[in-house]
Scaffold this motif. Structure first.
Motif, PDB file in Angstrom:
ATOM      1  N   VAL A  72       0.968  -1.047   0.170  1.00  0.00           N
ATOM      2  CA  VAL A  72       0.196  -0.385   0.157  1.00  0.00           C
ATOM      3  C   VAL A  72       1.204   1.384   0.342  1.00  0.00           C
ATOM      4  N   ALA A  73       1.915   1.432   0.205  1.00  0.00           N
ATOM      5  CA  ALA A  73       2.789   2.624   0.977  1.00  0.00           C
ATOM      6  C   ALA A  73       3.733   2.258  -0.675  1.00  0.00           C
ATOM      7  N   LEU A  74       3.845   1.458  -1.592  1.00  0.00           N
ATOM      8  CA  LEU A  74       4.641   1.590  -2.532  1.00  0.00           C
ATOM      9  C   LEU A  74       3.546   2.018  -3.824  1.00  0.00           C
ATOM     10  N   LYS A  75       2.385   1.897  -3.071  1.00  0.00           N
ATOM     11  CA  LYS A  75       1.300   2.740  -4.554  1.00  0.00           C
ATOM     12  C   LYS A  75       0.797   4.232  -4.036  1.00  0.00           C
ATOM     13  N   MET A  76       0.983   4.274  -2.885  1.00  0.00           N
ATOM     14  CA  MET A  76       0.685   5.546  -2.653  1.00  0.00           C
ATOM     15  C   MET A  76       1.657   6.269  -3.082  1.00  0.00           C
ATOM     16  N   LEU A  77       3.061   6.356  -2.539  1.00  0.00           N
ATOM     17  CA  LEU A  77       4.391   6.695  -3.520  1.00  0.00           C
ATOM     18  C   LEU A  77       4.709   6.438  -4.787  1.00  0.00           C
ATOM     19  N   GLN A  78       4.368   5.447  -6.040  1.00  0.00           N
ATOM     20  CA  GLN A  78       4.070   5.563  -7.093  1.00  0.00           C
ATOM     21  C   GLN A  78       2.737   6.377  -7.004  1.00  0.00           C
ATOM     22  N   ASP A  79       2.080   6.216  -6.743  1.00  0.00           N
ATOM     23  CA  ASP A  79       0.771   7.208  -7.583  1.00  0.00           C
ATOM     24  C   ASP A  79       1.561   9.161  -7.017  1.00  0.00           C
ATOM     25  N   ASP A  96       4.241  13.778  -9.647  1.00  0.00           N
ATOM     26  CA  ASP A  96       6.211  15.201  -9.433  1.00  0.00           C
ATOM     27  C   ASP A  96       6.632  14.079  -9.809  1.00  0.00           C
ATOM     28  N   PRO A  97       6.973  13.766 -10.565  1.00  0.00           N
ATOM     29  CA  PRO A  97       8.607  13.065 -11.011  1.00  0.00           C
ATOM     30  C   PRO A  97      10.071  13.383 -10.161  1.00  0.00           C
ATOM     31  N   ASN A  98       9.900  14.147  -9.326  1.00  0.00           N
ATOM     32  CA  ASN A  98      10.935  15.681  -8.982  1.00  0.00           C
ATOM     33  C   ASN A  98      10.783  14.760  -7.087  1.00  0.00           C
ATOM     34  N   ILE A  99      10.090  13.923  -6.821  1.00  0.00           N
ATOM     35  CA  ILE A  99      10.610  13.394  -5.216  1.00  0.00           C
ATOM     36  C   ILE A  99      10.873  12.564  -5.177  1.00  0.00           C
ATOM     37  N   LYS A 100      11.334  12.212  -4.409  1.00  0.00           N
ATOM     38  CA  LYS A 100      12.672  11.238  -3.856  1.00  0.00           C
ATOM     39  C   LYS A 100      11.424  10.075  -2.767  1.00  0.00           C
TER      40      LYS A 100
END
Length: 562
Positions: A472-479, A484-488
């Protein structure tokens, strides 16, 4: 046409045919490789959506909590000083206590000062007619300075790895008296894989901090360094790098712009030297920073890496602290003279110290106030133009009930003060099911309030579906990355490490590897090995929370990564 001409034509034809086949083969392989990478990425996204769709997920209504807007108080997070071992105990009441950096006050090759201090105590050297002794406490230089600067515990004397810590202690208002500029010789350096070292020589003509920072800025070199708030080599490297950008003003506009360009291409900042070395072993890094004494004693490094010194020397200066009575100052003077005896300096050389004595500092003296400002600058600029998006994945299964969950909450509530305001955070909890307690949002006052409220509302019950929570965390972060492709992206998992429901590590390991999202784990009454197996995938750190210094450790972790 003669046989000779026919043979010549046939030979030319064969050469052309072979060349054509090789050319086609190389390009076909390259294209197949590209296709495979693209398919792998596409497959990962499809797999993530599929795994996500099979999880029971509930989105909670965030509840605001009461927040404390005061800055983080380091003294509050520091554990009792007894957490740090006394490696040499006093033998009488006429003694001084000395905080010593760990590379010299441990055991074995790291036990030089331990051995010398034990001999000093056995010698029964008298001061004003009374036998004297020393007590040595083994504590890292950065942590030691935190105790001293905060006033939570101030020893009689302090011997950090380098003079930078002494200058910062002095700048904090603590009275310091330099008793010895050098107890033992040591030098920090950049350790570079031999093949990469040769490549840097070929392109830049030499290898030093200037060429290294240029190579990093140009994407020619991948290097990691350690937390300049905690690590002597990390602090030294930060100041030396700033000095290469502008030696006249390490905090000026020119230095800051140079640092930002350089830092944008630094792939890895480690919380510990061990974490950094593991990243190098995995092939992630071309080089990293290390003290020469450690390099000398690491047989796995000397054959494959070249050591290049940098910055100020690490000569273990010795400072007396505060308004000490004459008896204590005399003990420190006697101890200094004892340490400097030829016998003990030779012993130091056997343990990897007192080499590279011809190396002189690349930079001049740096004021303590400038060092403190450099640390703040690093905190603000270390992520360059990128901002962090982090999801905290919390275990609220039945096994976390009681003390483990209470410690988890304390960790997050106190640790969140170290999160940078330009970053974004979210919160997920899991047991049998997964709950999105707080969607990812910028860490402003409103988000902080909802984060605190969400943490306070966590309750424990049910089974443990750790990897469902991570999905779920991976999905939230990929969304979030899609917007915003500039986030880490980063994930923090807080758990006891046991999993008895839902997906397994094997089910999602490929996803974690492909997305290259570091997952930091913090264990409470935990199966630490299980958590380390998650963190090791992308070279993240794992912390054991069953220690008195967990809040301090987590504060340092958040300070580095957020």
């Amino acid at each position: 046409m003669g046989k000779k001409n026919k043979f010549l034509i046939l030979s030319v034809f064969i050469v052309i045919l072979v060349f054509a086949l090789v050319y086609i083969g190389v390009n076909l392989t390259a294209n197949l490789g590209k296709t495979k990478t693209q398919v792998s990425s596409e497959d990962s996204n499809k797999l993530l959506k599929k795994l996500y769709s099979n999880i029971s997920i509930y989105t909670e209504q965030p509840v605001k909590g009461q927040i404390d807007l005061n800055p983080a108080d380091v003294s509050e997070s520091l554990p009792d000083i007894s957490k740090f071992p006394i490696t040499v105990e006093k033998t009488n009441e006429n003694f001084v206590e000395i905080f010593s950096s760990t590379e010299k006050s441990g055991s074995g090759v790291d036990g030089w000062l331990t051995e010398v201090a034990n001999d000093f105590n056995k010698a029964n050297i008298t001061v004003n007619g009374k036998p004297s002794s020393v007590r040595i406490r083994n504590i890292a230089s950065g942590t030691a300075s935190d105790y001293i600067k905060s006033g939570k515990y101030v020893p009689d004397a302090f011997t950090p790895s380098n003079e930078l810590w002494g200058e910062m202690v002095k700048a904090s208002g603590v009275k310091t008296q330099l008793m010895s500029k050098r107890l033992v010789g040591n030098v920090p350096g950049i350790v570079i894989a031999k093949a990469k070292y040769d490549a840097l020589i070929n392109k830049y003509g030499s290898v030093n901090v200037k060429t290294v920072t240029d190579a990093i800025a140009n994407n020619d070199f991948s290097m990691g360094y350690t937390d300049p708030f905690a690590s002597s080599t990390g602090l030294n490297f930060l100041v030396t790098a700033l000095n290469t950008f502008d030696s006249s003003n390490i905090l000026g506009k020119k230095a800051v712009e140079g640092f930002e360009k350089f830092q944008a291409n630094v792939p890895f900042i480690a919380s510990t030297t061990i974490q950094m070395r593991d990243a190098a072993k995995s092939g992630m890094l071309d080089g990293f920073i290390l003290e020469y004494q450690t390099y000398m004693n690491a047989t796995d490094l000397k054959d494959d890496y070249v050591f290049t010194p940098f910055g100020v020397r690490h000569d273990s200066p010795l400072y007396a602290l505060g308004d000490l009575p004459k008896d204590k100052l005399d003990i420190i003077k006697n101890f200094t003279e004892f340490v400097e005896e030829d016998k003990y300096q030779k012993l130091a050389k056997e343990k990897g110290f007192n080499h590279l004595n011809d190396y002189k500092s690349e930079i001049g003296a740096v004021k303590g106030s400038d060092l403190i400002s450099a640390q703040k600058l690093w905190k603000e600029k270390k992520n360059g133009s990128k901002s962090i998006a982090a999801v905290f994945v919390t275990d609220v299964s039945g096994s976390m009930a009681g003390q483990p969950l209470n410690r988890l909450k304390e960790s997050l509530l106190k640790g969140q003060k170290y999160l940078g305001r330009d970053n974004s955070i979210g919160l997920v909890s899991y047991s049998d099911t997964v709950h999105i307690n707080l969607p990812i949002g910028k860490y402003d006052t409103n988000q902080q309030s909802m984060f605190v409220g969400s943490v306070n509302s966590l309750q424990a019950s049910g089974g443990t579906a750790t990897f469902d929570g991570i999905v779920v965390a991976l999905k939230m972060l990929q969304d979030k990355v899609a917007l915003d492709p500039n986030i880490k992206p980063i994930i923090f998992v807080l758990s006891d490490g046991e999993t008895n429901q839902g997906y397994s590590l094997q089910d999602i390991k490929g996803l974690i590897e492909n997305y290259k999202i570091p997952i930091y784990t913090i264990g409470y009454n935990a199966n630490i090995k299980a958590l380390q197996s998650i963190s090791s995938i992308n070279e993240a750190a794992s912390i054991n929370a069953d220690t008195d210094d967990v809040v301090y450790k987590i504060g340092n972790l958040f300070n580095v990564q957020m």
